[in-house]
Design an enzyme around this catalytic site. Structure first.
Site, PDB file in Angstrom:
ATOM      1  N   LYS A  39       0.820  -1.191   0.000  1.00  0.00           N
ATOM      2  CA  LYS A  39       0.000   0.000   0.000  1.00  0.00           C
ATOM      3  C   LYS A  39       0.866   1.257   0.000  1.00  0.00           C
ATOM      4  O   LYS A  39       0.400   2.356  -0.274  1.00  0.00           O
ATOM      5  CB  LYS A  39      -0.883   0.013   1.252  1.00  0.00           C
ATOM      6  CG  LYS A  39      -1.696  -1.238   1.455  1.00  0.00           C
ATOM      7  CD  LYS A  39      -2.379  -1.199   2.839  1.00  0.00           C
ATOM      8  CE  LYS A  39      -2.898  -2.569   3.205  1.00  0.00           C
ATOM      9  NZ  LYS A  39      -3.358  -2.595   4.620  1.00  0.00           N
ATOM     10  N   GLY A  40       2.117   1.079   0.381  1.00  0.00           N
ATOM     11  CA  GLY A  40       3.003   2.207   0.646  1.00  0.00           C
ATOM     12  C   GLY A  40       3.199   3.208  -0.473  1.00  0.00           C
ATOM     13  O   GLY A  40       3.421   4.389  -0.231  1.00  0.00           O
ATOM     14  N   GLU A  94       7.386   2.067  -6.081  1.00  0.00           N
ATOM     15  CA  GLU A  94       7.641   1.451  -4.774  1.00  0.00           C
ATOM     16  C   GLU A  94       7.930   2.559  -3.764  1.00  0.00           C
ATOM     17  O   GLU A  94       8.473   3.609  -4.109  1.00  0.00           O
ATOM     18  CB  GLU A  94       8.830   0.484  -4.923  1.00  0.00           C
ATOM     19  CG  GLU A  94       9.307  -0.198  -3.664  1.00  0.00           C
ATOM     20  CD  GLU A  94       8.316  -1.153  -3.017  1.00  0.00           C
ATOM     21  OE1 GLU A  94       7.203  -0.700  -2.694  1.00  0.00           O
ATOM     22  OE2 GLU A  94       8.655  -2.325  -2.804  1.00  0.00           O
ATOM     23  N   ASP A  95       7.530   2.338  -2.502  1.00  0.00           N
ATOM     24  CA  ASP A  95       7.764   3.370  -1.490  1.00  0.00           C
ATOM     25  C   ASP A  95       9.224   3.410  -1.050  1.00  0.00           C
ATOM     26  O   ASP A  95       9.870   4.445  -1.080  1.00  0.00           O
ATOM     27  CB  ASP A  95       6.823   3.186  -0.278  1.00  0.00           C
ATOM     28  CG  ASP A  95       6.875   1.787   0.332  1.00  0.00           C
ATOM     29  OD1 ASP A  95       7.605   0.913  -0.200  1.00  0.00           O
ATOM     30  OD2 ASP A  95       6.188   1.549   1.339  1.00  0.00           O
ATOM     31  N   LYS A 126      17.315   2.800   0.586  1.00  0.00           N
ATOM     32  CA  LYS A 126      18.257   2.790   1.718  1.00  0.00           C
ATOM     33  C   LYS A 126      19.655   2.423   1.216  1.00  0.00           C
ATOM     34  O   LYS A 126      19.793   1.617   0.308  1.00  0.00           O
ATOM     35  CB  LYS A 126      17.794   1.785   2.775  1.00  0.00           C
ATOM     36  CG  LYS A 126      16.484   2.208   3.431  1.00  0.00           C
ATOM     37  CD  LYS A 126      16.166   1.407   4.675  1.00  0.00           C
ATOM     38  CE  LYS A 126      14.809   1.821   5.230  1.00  0.00           C
ATOM     39  NZ  LYS A 126      14.422   1.035   6.422  1.00  0.00           N
ATOM     40  N   PHE A 147      14.724   3.270  10.231  1.00  0.00           N
ATOM     41  CA  PHE A 147      13.343   2.930   9.911  1.00  0.00           C
ATOM     42  C   PHE A 147      12.555   4.232   9.810  1.00  0.00           C
ATOM     43  O   PHE A 147      12.579   5.060  10.719  1.00  0.00           O
ATOM     44  CB  PHE A 147      12.734   2.020  10.987  1.00  0.00           C
ATOM     45  CG  PHE A 147      11.430   1.415  10.547  1.00  0.00           C
ATOM     46  CD1 PHE A 147      11.411   0.245   9.800  1.00  0.00           C
ATOM     47  CD2 PHE A 147      10.223   2.043  10.850  1.00  0.00           C
ATOM     48  CE1 PHE A 147      10.208  -0.297   9.366  1.00  0.00           C
ATOM     49  CE2 PHE A 147       9.015   1.500  10.409  1.00  0.00           C
ATOM     50  CZ  PHE A 147       9.004   0.327   9.673  1.00  0.00           C
ATOM     51  N   VAL A 148      11.870   4.417   8.703  1.00  0.00           N
ATOM     52  CA  VAL A 148      11.139   5.670   8.483  1.00  0.00           C
ATOM     53  C   VAL A 148       9.649   5.420   8.297  1.00  0.00           C
ATOM     54  O   VAL A 148       9.235   4.328   7.891  1.00  0.00           O
ATOM     55  CB  VAL A 148      11.714   6.436   7.265  1.00  0.00           C
ATOM     56  CG1 VAL A 148      13.105   6.970   7.565  1.00  0.00           C
ATOM     57  CG2 VAL A 148      11.726   5.559   6.017  1.00  0.00           C
ATOM     58  N   ASP A 154       4.563   2.876   6.623  1.00  0.00           N
ATOM     59  CA  ASP A 154       3.860   2.567   7.866  1.00  0.00           C
ATOM     60  C   ASP A 154       4.725   1.851   8.881  1.00  0.00           C
ATOM     61  O   ASP A 154       5.760   1.275   8.556  1.00  0.00           O
ATOM     62  CB  ASP A 154       2.661   1.672   7.575  1.00  0.00           C
ATOM     63  CG  ASP A 154       3.096   0.243   7.251  1.00  0.00           C
ATOM     64  OD1 ASP A 154       3.900   0.074   6.320  1.00  0.00           O
ATOM     65  OD2 ASP A 154       2.656  -0.696   7.943  1.00  0.00           O
TER      66      ASP A 154
HETATM   67  P1  IMP Z   1      12.648  -5.047   1.076  1.00  0.00           P
HETATM   68  O1  IMP Z   1      12.063  -6.246   0.425  1.00  0.00           O
HETATM   69  O2  IMP Z   1      13.608  -5.400   2.178  1.00  0.00           O
HETATM   70  O3  IMP Z   1      13.277  -4.075   0.093  1.00  0.00           O
HETATM   71  O4  IMP Z   1      11.480  -4.312   1.845  1.00  0.00           O
HETATM   72  C1  IMP Z   1      10.592  -3.539   1.180  1.00  0.00           C
HETATM   73  C2  IMP Z   1       9.323  -3.305   1.997  1.00  0.00           C
HETATM   74  O5  IMP Z   1       9.555  -3.329   3.406  1.00  0.00           O
HETATM   75  C3  IMP Z   1       8.798  -1.930   1.674  1.00  0.00           C
HETATM   76  O6  IMP Z   1       7.951  -1.952   0.569  1.00  0.00           O
HETATM   77  C4  IMP Z   1       8.125  -1.535   2.984  1.00  0.00           C
HETATM   78  O7  IMP Z   1       6.796  -2.007   3.006  1.00  0.00           O
HETATM   79  C5  IMP Z   1       8.913  -2.249   4.056  1.00  0.00           C
HETATM   80  N1  IMP Z   1       9.932  -1.352   4.662  1.00  0.00           N
HETATM   81  C6  IMP Z   1      11.264  -1.443   4.561  1.00  0.00           C
HETATM   82  N2  IMP Z   1      11.885  -0.459   5.228  1.00  0.00           N
HETATM   83  C7  IMP Z   1      10.909   0.307   5.770  1.00  0.00           C
HETATM   84  C8  IMP Z   1      10.908   1.504   6.586  1.00  0.00           C
HETATM   85  O8  IMP Z   1      11.936   2.098   6.944  1.00  0.00           O
HETATM   86  N3  IMP Z   1       9.673   1.972   6.950  1.00  0.00           N
HETATM   87  C9  IMP Z   1       8.516   1.381   6.590  1.00  0.00           C
HETATM   88  N4  IMP Z   1       8.466   0.269   5.819  1.00  0.00           N
HETATM   89  C10 IMP Z   1       9.654  -0.269   5.417  1.00  0.00           C
HETATM   90 MG    MG Z   2       4.934  -1.855   5.256  1.00  0.00          MG
END
Ligand code: IMP
Ligand code: MG
Length: 172
Positions: A39-40, A94-95, A126, A147-148, A154
């Site tokens: 949803k982000g 993507e967020d 990141k 963590f943001v 969220d």
């Molecule tokens: P990845 O697969 O490790 O790249 O994680 C991606 C997903 O994790 C994102 O789409 C977010 O939903 C969640 N996520 C990762 N870091 C954060 C953060 O700092 N704040 C909130 N959600 C996060």
């Molecule tokens: Mg999330």
């Protein structure tokens, strides 16, 4: 719980205006199939798309990491696209790219459906060795490993509607 504002509403608006110009330049004369990762990415996607003039259609996809094996990067499709993307110029929204595992799995899935092109727009990336090879075509901001929350991001479904991105700190 919010330690401090990391990226202000004004900074986001100004960066989105530049990204919109870049996107219009890349897709000049074409048409974009925007795909938001629920949803982000919703806040980022809608604010950015309102600033572009290239014709666009919008679709969404939602995935979830398999419980207990999140680190394996296996994902479960919660909500699939409503339209076919074969031959389309897909721009995935993507967020945040953390480890990059989620994005890699979504890219694999979408590539297998033969879009004409597949590019990535991400609000945040990141700074991590795990995602260093993931090239983002349209990137808002590079951040540290904190963590943001806010602007779509969220913590247990909270804080998505903050108009800025903030560092979440349980100690404050
Ligand atoms: P990845 O697969 O490790 O790249 O994680 C991606 C997903 O994790 C994102 O789409 C977010 O939903 C969640 N996520 C990762 N870091 C954060 C953060 O700092 N704040 C909130 N959600 C996060
Ligand atoms: Mg999330």
């Amino acid at each position: 719980m919010i330690a401090h504002v990391l990226i202000s509403e004004e900074a986001i608006a100004s960066r989105l205006a530049s990204l919109a110009r870049e996107i219009d330049a890349v897709y000049a004369g074409g048409e974009i199939r925007a795909v938001g990762v629920l949803k982000g990415s919703v806040f980022f996607l809608t604010d950015l798309l309102k600033r572009i003039s290239t014709p666009v259609s919008v679709d969404f996809i939602q995935v979830r990491s398999y419980a207990g094996t999140a680190s394996s990067g296996n994902i479960q499709l919660v909500h699939d696209l409503s339209m076919d993307i074969e031959g389309k110029d897909v721009l995935l929204f993507e967020d945040v790219i953390d480890t990059g595992l989620t994005l890699r799995r979504i890219l694999d899935l979408l590539s297998s459906r033969h879009p004409r092109s597949l590019r990535i727009a991400a609000l945040l990336k990141k700074q991590l060795p795990e995602n260093a090879d993931l090239l983002v075509d349209f990137l808002g901001f590079t951040i540290g490993t904190e963590f943001v929350v806010g602007y779509g991001l969220d913590l247990d479904e909270r804080y998505r509607n903050l108009p800025y991105v903030a560092v979440w700190n349980p100690k404050t």
